[in-house]
Design an enzyme around this catalytic site. Structure first.
Site, PDB file in Angstrom:
ATOM      1  N   PRO A 265       4.175  -8.082   8.163  1.00 44.16           N
ATOM      2  CA  PRO A 265       2.784  -7.718   7.893  1.00 44.16           C
ATOM      3  C   PRO A 265       2.397  -6.416   8.578  1.00 44.16           C
ATOM      4  CG  PRO A 265       2.883  -9.380   9.606  1.00 44.16           C
ATOM      5  CD  PRO A 265       4.289  -9.204   9.118  1.00 44.16           C
TER       6      PRO A 265
ATOM      7  N   CYS B  99     -13.591  22.577   3.434  1.00 46.76           N
ATOM      8  CA  CYS B  99     -14.127  23.398   2.337  1.00 46.76           C
ATOM      9  C   CYS B  99     -13.551  23.008   0.984  1.00 46.76           C
ATOM     10  CB  CYS B  99     -13.846  24.863   2.616  1.00 46.76           C
ATOM     11  SG  CYS B  99     -14.688  25.425   4.094  1.00 46.76           S
TER      12      CYS B  99
ATOM     13  N   PHE C 229      -4.340   8.343  -0.302  1.00 44.85           N
ATOM     14  CA  PHE C 229      -2.961   7.864  -0.163  1.00 44.85           C
ATOM     15  C   PHE C 229      -2.841   6.363  -0.377  1.00 44.85           C
ATOM     16  CE2 PHE C 229      -2.630  11.611   2.850  1.00 44.85           C
ATOM     17  CZ  PHE C 229      -1.911  12.388   1.959  1.00 44.85           C
ATOM     18  N   ASP C 230      -3.875   5.614  -0.039  1.00 44.21           N
ATOM     19  CA  ASP C 230      -3.804   4.152  -0.064  1.00 44.21           C
ATOM     20  C   ASP C 230      -4.692   3.559  -1.160  1.00 44.21           C
ATOM     21  OD1 ASP C 230      -2.798   1.732   1.053  1.00 44.21           O
ATOM     22  OD2 ASP C 230      -4.692   1.413   2.106  1.00 44.21           O
TER      23      ASP C 230
ATOM     24  N   TYR D  34      -3.470   2.530   7.447  1.00 44.16           N
ATOM     25  CA  TYR D  34      -3.252   3.679   6.562  1.00 44.16           C
ATOM     26  C   TYR D  34      -4.468   4.624   6.553  1.00 44.16           C
ATOM     27  CZ  TYR D  34       0.320   0.364   5.046  1.00 44.16           C
ATOM     28  OH  TYR D  34       1.356  -0.537   5.028  1.00 44.16           O
TER      29      TYR D  34
HETATM   30  C1  LIG Z   1       4.673  -0.592   4.528  1.00 46.01           C
HETATM   31  C2  LIG Z   1       5.662  -1.667   4.752  1.00 46.01           C
HETATM   32  C3  LIG Z   1       5.275  -2.896   5.295  1.00 46.01           C
HETATM   33  C4  LIG Z   1       3.825  -3.264   5.567  1.00 46.01           C
HETATM   34  O1  LIG Z   1       3.225  -3.610   4.373  1.00 46.01           O
HETATM   35  P1  LIG Z   1       1.685  -4.127   4.325  1.00 46.01           P
HETATM   36  O2  LIG Z   1       1.431  -4.274   2.883  1.00 46.01           O
HETATM   37  O3  LIG Z   1       0.867  -3.110   5.008  1.00 46.01           O
HETATM   38  O4  LIG Z   1       1.668  -5.447   5.020  1.00 46.01           O
HETATM   39  C5  LIG Z   1       6.258  -3.837   5.542  1.00 46.01           C
HETATM   40  N1  LIG Z   1       7.555  -3.585   5.283  1.00 46.01           N
HETATM   41  C6  LIG Z   1       7.977  -2.417   4.761  1.00 46.01           C
HETATM   42  C7  LIG Z   1       9.425  -2.213   4.501  1.00 46.01           C
HETATM   43  C8  LIG Z   1       7.041  -1.426   4.473  1.00 46.01           C
HETATM   44  O5  LIG Z   1       7.449  -0.268   3.938  1.00 46.01           O
END
Ligand SMILES: *Cc1c(COP(=O)(O)O)cnc(C)c1O
Length: 404
Positions: free
Chosen positions: A273, A341, A315-316, A370
């Site tokens: 997570p 700007c 990005f997210d 993020y």
């Molecule tokens: C980004 C990532 C995570 C975390 O994912 P979440 O959706 O933020 O929980 C876990 N494992 C890997 C390999 C990732 O690239």
């Protein structure tokens, strides 16, 4: 009345009574007076609360915090005290946990594509569990075959997540057995399977489908007489409430628990997570630096924006619950823009706020994941500084009771 700053900050604004709102506003103003603006308030109690809630929802699963969304020392230290493990992907992340005294055996390295120097860096730290998803990557481990235990990352495409992480990485499920056979021929130990169905998953069906498919691959590998696979890593993707509420974590995880129970007895279970632990842990504070009426609407220009803490908008693909710290006055549609700007630097095009004045504060909640991690200093606007609160363990952070 003794109120916990963190609890007040992280309660949705509309559920706060007026008194709590005023107390929260005073505390935020005080932090900005001391630390300046823009500011990110990192609350270690939120980190603890989220970790405990997920651990309670996934008993028997070893949680490895993925550093990527918020690679901050206080998050790592707080989680270390909770007994968490860590999911690393880059040399910088290895160095951060190493500098904080994390035991290498409590880490895994899950970047599917690495340079030889990256593999050596992880092994030099003592992290021996790494990930591959294709033959070329597998061959990189030949020189280290006596040291490594690999996980094979399998791809399960998900169109229902905001960030589909199975497009860029992971082998097709139908290619898993031949990769496992090649590893066995090369004398490289593969102990299990991993996947990441995508971040901010809105329902658990992809996790469930992926767990079932992993169980199938494990059984087929055993039938073929391949070395046994005893680990399944279910990745990340656990969702949080932004503007739209999502399933409570215990409800989200119930079908995942049921699917995990169908795996062969004794399978070691891991998860990675990131967002779920980090997102609620930071609150962003920005200041109005200027205002203008354009085509009948107020535009407010803040000292933080899309090139800064609000980079997650691009990005997210995330919009955050945003409000003013000025709770008075009639709300009208207005625009919140960042300081640079560039015309792309707009946080919200149509948000209801009371009329604001220069110096007023704007609060962004759920801004831990993020956000600062992807911020830039474009146009020389410095990144928001991070102030950490509730570093020491606080009894008040007890997990909100989950439904049984
Ligand atoms: C980004 C990532 C995570 C975390 O994912 P979440 O959706 O933020 O929980 C876990 N494992 C890997 C390999 C990732 O690239």
């Amino acid at each position: 009345m003794q109120l916990n700053l963190l609890e007040v900050i992280h309660t949705p604004a509309d559920s706060l009574d007026h008194q709590d709102s005023l107390i929260e506003a005073e505390r935020i103003k005080r932090l900005v007076a001391i630390h300046g603006s823009p500011l990110l308030i990192l609350d270690c109690n939120a980190v603890r609360r989220q970790y405990r809630a997920l651990q309670q929802a996934l008993p028997g699963v070893q949680l490895h915090y993925a550093l990527k969304p918020l690679p901050h020392a206080d998050v790592v230290t707080t989680l270390m005290e909770e007994g968490a493990c860590f999911d690393l992907a880059t040399n910088g992340e290895v160095d951060l946990v190493a500098s904080l005294g994390v035991a290498p055996t409590n880490t895994i390295h899950t970047h599917p594509i690495k340079r030889d120097s990256d593999i050596r860096h992880a092994l030099g730290f003592g992290c021996n569990t790494l990930v591959f998803d294709n033959q070329d990557e597998l061959l990189k481990f030949v020189p280290y075959r006596d040291q490594v235990k690999l996980l094979l990352r399998v791809s399960f495409r998900s169109l229902a997540t905001k960030v589909d992480l199975s497009k860029k990485f992971g082998c097709r499920p139908e290619d898993a057995l031949s990769l496992l056979a090649q590893a066995a021929e090369l004398g490289i130990c593969v102990t299990g399977l991993s996947f990441h169905v995508g971040s901010q998953a809105l329902d658990p069906s992809k996790h469930v489908e992926a767990i079932r498919a992993c169980g199938e691959i494990i059984r087929q590998a055993a039938e073929l007489g391949l070395p046994s696979l005893n680990t399944v890593d279910i990745g990340g993707g656990f969702p949080v409430d932004y503007v739209e509420p999502v399933l409570p974590i215990d409800t989200f995880c119930a079908p995942i628990r049921a699917a995990l129970a169908t795996l062969p007895a004794g399978t070691r279970l891991l998860a990675e997570p990131g967002r779920f632990i980090a997102a609620p842990a930071m609150t962003a504070v920005a200041t109005v630096m200027g205002k203008a009426q354009r085509e009948g609407k107020w535009w407010y220009y803040l000292d933080d924006g899309v090139y800064g803490s609000y980079s997650g908008i691009l990005f997210d693909h995330t919009h955050y619950p945003i409000d003013s710290l000025n709770f008075f006055g009639e709300r009208q549609p207005c625009v919140l823009a960042g300081p640079t700007c560039d015309s792309i630097d707009v946080i919200e095009e149509n948000i209801l706020l009371p009329e604001l004045h220069n110096g007023d504060l704007i609060i962004g909640r759920m801004m831990g994941a993020y956000t600062s991690a992807t911020a830039t200093e474009f146009n020389f606007f410095r990144k928001a500084s991070i102030v950490v609160i509730n570093q020491t363990h606080n009894q008040d952070c007890a997990v909100v009771p989950l439904s049984a």
